[in-house]
Design an enzyme around this catalytic site. Structure first.
Site, mmCIF file in Angstrom:
data_model
loop_
_atom_site.group_PDB
_atom_site.id
_atom_site.type_symbol
_atom_site.label_atom_id
_atom_site.label_comp_id
_atom_site.label_asym_id
_atom_site.label_seq_id
_atom_site.Cartn_x
_atom_site.Cartn_y
_atom_site.Cartn_z
ATOM 1 N N TYR A 45 0.828 -1.202 0.000
ATOM 2 C CA TYR A 45 0.000 0.000 0.000
ATOM 3 C C TYR A 45 0.860 1.250 0.000
ATOM 4 O O TYR A 45 2.073 1.197 0.233
ATOM 5 C CB TYR A 45 -0.950 0.000 1.201
ATOM 6 N N ARG A 64 7.736 3.800 -5.227
ATOM 7 C CA ARG A 64 7.899 2.843 -4.118
ATOM 8 C C ARG A 64 6.873 1.724 -4.209
ATOM 9 O O ARG A 64 7.181 0.561 -3.916
ATOM 10 C CB ARG A 64 7.795 3.564 -2.767
ATOM 11 N N ARG A 112 -7.819 -20.618 -0.817
ATOM 12 C CA ARG A 112 -6.658 -20.432 0.058
ATOM 13 C C ARG A 112 -5.548 -21.437 -0.253
ATOM 14 O O ARG A 112 -5.782 -22.638 -0.285
ATOM 15 C CB ARG A 112 -7.096 -20.566 1.518
ATOM 16 N N LYS A 161 6.546 -2.090 1.666
ATOM 17 C CA LYS A 161 5.411 -1.500 2.393
ATOM 18 C C LYS A 161 4.191 -2.418 2.310
ATOM 19 O O LYS A 161 3.249 -2.162 1.559
ATOM 20 C CB LYS A 161 5.105 -0.087 1.852
ATOM 21 N N GLU A 194 12.648 2.642 13.739
ATOM 22 C CA GLU A 194 11.650 3.577 13.202
ATOM 23 C C GLU A 194 10.428 3.494 14.084
ATOM 24 O O GLU A 194 10.391 2.730 15.061
ATOM 25 C CB GLU A 194 11.299 3.235 11.747
ATOM 26 N N LEU A 219 11.242 1.140 6.711
ATOM 27 C CA LEU A 219 10.688 1.662 5.464
ATOM 28 C C LEU A 219 11.439 2.937 5.088
ATOM 29 O O LEU A 219 11.637 3.818 5.940
ATOM 30 C CB LEU A 219 9.198 1.974 5.650
HETATM 31 N N1 PDD Z 1 3.001 4.943 7.300
HETATM 32 N N2 PDD Z 1 7.752 3.663 8.578
HETATM 33 C C1 PDD Z 1 6.615 2.957 8.653
HETATM 34 C C2 PDD Z 1 6.642 1.627 9.329
HETATM 35 C C3 PDD Z 1 5.432 3.459 8.079
HETATM 36 O O1 PDD Z 1 4.295 2.738 8.128
HETATM 37 C C4 PDD Z 1 5.454 4.735 7.462
HETATM 38 C C5 PDD Z 1 4.231 5.322 6.801
HETATM 39 C C6 PDD Z 1 6.661 5.442 7.432
HETATM 40 C C7 PDD Z 1 6.772 6.794 6.765
HETATM 41 O O2 PDD Z 1 6.698 6.679 5.361
HETATM 42 P P1 PDD Z 1 6.134 7.864 4.448
HETATM 43 O O3 PDD Z 1 6.927 9.073 4.797
HETATM 44 O O4 PDD Z 1 6.362 7.396 3.083
HETATM 45 O O5 PDD Z 1 4.675 8.037 4.814
HETATM 46 C C8 PDD Z 1 7.800 4.881 7.989
HETATM 47 C C9 PDD Z 1 1.801 5.388 6.642
HETATM 48 C C10 PDD Z 1 1.635 6.863 6.633
HETATM 49 C C11 PDD Z 1 0.620 4.649 7.232
HETATM 50 O O6 PDD Z 1 0.746 3.444 7.387
HETATM 51 O O7 PDD Z 1 -0.412 5.259 7.507
#
Ligand code: PDD
Length: 300
Positions: A45, A64, A112, A161, A194, A219
């Site tokens: 996503y 990405r 499945r 992601k 993170e 990420l």
């Molecule tokens: N989350 N690290 C993780 C584990 C994340 O899920 C996200 C983003 C980020 C930051 O990535 P970006 O700057 O590309 O949004 C880092 C999104 C916003 C979410 O799951 O809602």
């Protein structure tokens, strides 16, 4: 955090959802019961910020997405231009001026089966958008957030992601139970990797910006990448290296970055205030300047 605490009547309302080629009313949007996203978290996503009727950093988000799909061997279901059209139309139908647009692609559906050969449909594509009031977001940023550290229980490919978000959800719930709005994941050596849904940053006493390197363990956030562009423009020093909770607690400032919260000040880590316990001035400057360097595709 701002997207968890709606302040306006329009906040959080989604009217239409794009599902596999059609825009459905929110209540009627459906996917297959045996979608692999549902059964195996076999889906990726993106979340993009919508700022003043513009999609922010769309090219980087779509690049990405393509990389995430490639790492899982899922075929790109449509070209980048078609994704752009879906994002734009979803934002338009949901009348979002400020907020987020969410795009998810799963491998598809079928009986499945751990092997991929059970998949009987093309990849499932879902897109939805919702508003977030700027006033609410800025009020949240003016207060800053508390973070709580905990061991990282996720898999070894957090650079992809995926929607495998249960560890992040559990971590954020447990942080919230202790009055914090974000969890910081630690590796076995006690270094911060993170956040549950954001990248982690500190500013050292000698004004260097520090964020952990973009290995497979985290990420590579798009907000992180764009902020690095801003640091270059501002002549600020970046260090991509690990840091500990202790270093964070003694830092001058700390913040997190994500598409939904942008540059969000961190005012305490594990109960210890950062600096004077208020959002740091350099963090606020970076938050204010972020959209000057971000790519913006105007939609209306
Ligand atoms: N989350 N690290 C993780 C584990 C994340 O899920 C996200 C983003 C980020 C930051 O990535 P970006 O700057 O590309 O949004 C880092 C999104 C916003 C979410 O799951 O809602």
């Amino acid at each position: 955090m701002s997207n968890d605490t709606p302040t306006d009547k329009e906040d959080g309302v989604t009217r239409y959802v794009y599902v596999n080629g059609a825009y459905r009313r929110y209540d009627e949007a459906q996917i297959h019961a045996e979608d692999r996203g549902f059964q195996f978290a076999d889906a990726v996503y993106e979340v993009c910020e919508i700022h003043d009727h513009a999609i922010v950093d769309e090219d980087r988000h779509l690049a990405r997405l393509e990389r995430s799909l490639g790492e899982l061997g899922i075929a790109m279901p449509m070209r980048q231009k078609a994704f752009q059209a879906v994002l734009q139309e979803t934002v338009r139908r949901n009348r979002v001026a400020n907020g987020i647009v969410y795009l998810q692609v799963s491998r598809g559906a079928g009986p499945r089966n751990f092997y991929f050969d059970g998949v009987e449909t093309p990849p499932t594509v879902v897109c939805l958008a919702r508003s977030q009031s700027r006033r609410g977001m800025e009020a949240g940023a003016a207060k800053g957030i508390a973070v709580k550290s905990m061991p990282d229980m996720r898999w070894g490919r957090c650079d992809i992601k995926t929607v495998m978000l249960l560890p992040a959800s559990l971590a954020k719930e447990s942080a919230r139970a202790e009055g914090a709005q974000e969890a910081w994941f630690l590796d076995a050596e006690g270094n911060v990797r993170e956040g549950g849904s954001s990248n982690a940053w500190i500013i050292t006493p000698d004004d260097k910006l520090v964020t952990p390197p973009a290995t497979n363990a985290i990420l590579r956030g798009i907000t992180r990448t764009t902020l690095i562009d801003l640091l270059e423009r501002e002549g600020l020093t970046l260090e991509e290296r690990p840091f500990t909770i202790e270093e964070a607690q003694n830092a001058r400032e700390a913040f997190i970055t994500s598409a939904s919260n942008l540059v969000m000040p961190v005012v305490s880590v594990d109960g210890r205030p950062i600096g004077n316990g208020h959002p740091g001035s350099l963090t606020e400057r970076l938050r204010a300047a972020f959209h000057e360097v971000a790519q913006k595709r105007q939609l209306a």
